[in-house]
Design an enzyme around this catalytic site. Sequence first.
Site, PDB file in Angstrom:
ATOM      1  N   HIS A 132      -8.550 -16.926 -21.027  1.00 22.97           N
ATOM      2  CA  HIS A 132      -9.137 -15.647 -21.399  1.00 22.97           C
ATOM      3  C   HIS A 132      -8.738 -15.342 -22.835  1.00 22.97           C
ATOM      4  CE1 HIS A 132     -10.204 -11.519 -21.635  1.00 22.97           C
ATOM      5  NE2 HIS A 132      -8.990 -11.043 -21.436  1.00 22.97           N
ATOM      6  N   CYS A 170     -11.179  -8.446 -16.796  1.00 23.62           N
ATOM      7  CA  CYS A 170     -11.102  -9.669 -17.596  1.00 23.62           C
ATOM      8  C   CYS A 170     -10.968 -10.932 -16.742  1.00 23.62           C
ATOM      9  CB  CYS A 170      -9.939  -9.585 -18.587  1.00 23.62           C
ATOM     10  SG  CYS A 170     -10.090  -8.223 -19.754  1.00 23.62           S
ATOM     11  N   ASN A 203     -11.760  -9.761 -27.673  1.00 24.39           N
ATOM     12  CA  ASN A 203     -11.666  -9.803 -26.214  1.00 24.39           C
ATOM     13  C   ASN A 203     -12.987  -9.321 -25.625  1.00 24.39           C
ATOM     14  OD1 ASN A 203     -11.118  -9.426 -23.495  1.00 24.39           O
ATOM     15  ND2 ASN A 203      -9.162  -8.413 -23.813  1.00 24.39           N
TER      16      ASN A 203
END
Length: 323
Positions: free
Chosen positions: A250, A114, A280
Amino acid sequence: MTLRAVVAGVGHYLPDRIVPNSEFETTLDTSDEWIKSRSGIERRHIAADGQTTSDMATRAARAALADAGLVADDLDAIIVATSTADFTFPSAATMVQAELGMTKGFAFDVQAVCAGFIYALANANALIVSGQAKRVLIIGAETFSRIMDWSDRSTCVLFGDGAGALILESGEGEGTTADRGVLSTDLNSDGRFRDILYVDGGVSTQSTGFLRMEGKEVFRHAVEKLASTATTALEKIGLTGEDVDWVVPHQANIRIIAGTAKKLGLPMERVVVTVQDHGNTSAASIPLALSVGKERGQIKTGDLVVTEAIGGGLAWGAVVLRW
């Protein structure tokens, strides 16, 4: 004069299929309300059968090139941040290079889960300020739906697929924080925490594996480390949260996003949030949010933007740039 890596264009791509939370209610012991209350996610996009990471990356790249008014051969390099490349090799970046018709320069992948786009952005900045490249296309692209255990309600409802892209180009500044472009970067990792977020398979184990996560532990590390890396990146150039126009984090969980903003002393009105629509998307989430933020009219030329991410590894970092 100071050489800066300046944003020239952004773009993104999302698969056509949209999966609302309600779709999980038929197969899992969960509900729309349960998912929203714990993550802020309402829907996510899922890649079609046969649709690959490089396919989506190429579409996002074309959107960024169009936004910048450039063509593929104006680029010197392509960096793709991904944990879900089409093949073990070649890199997704070289596949994008071929699809775009780029006949010069070089291309490579970065894998920091990520945090991948932050790592790629820092590398692109280094290539430009060192004079090795004048224009770099950075892409975050993921098909995390391919590594989901669809029976695990604690993970499979959180992730989605997509791609975002950003082009950095060489520009001159005065060497102050008023310059457009990347102003500072901060990268970190700590392999001792591997077991709280990982995929239980890989090439050397001859299996694809599924994503596994200790949610409470990831949450605890995320808020602390994201706020810390953003503060460090700002302190490197003598700035604080009060100087920031937009935080583009993020997009993992609305509670992590809100907790980080609070630690930075920033209201949510100054945070670009897309997690409700995309879930996500790992390395794709920040460039997606940057592109959407510009599209919405939130991020404008001259704005000071802080972007930060944490992912498996653990790996985390932040970039401060003036749009």
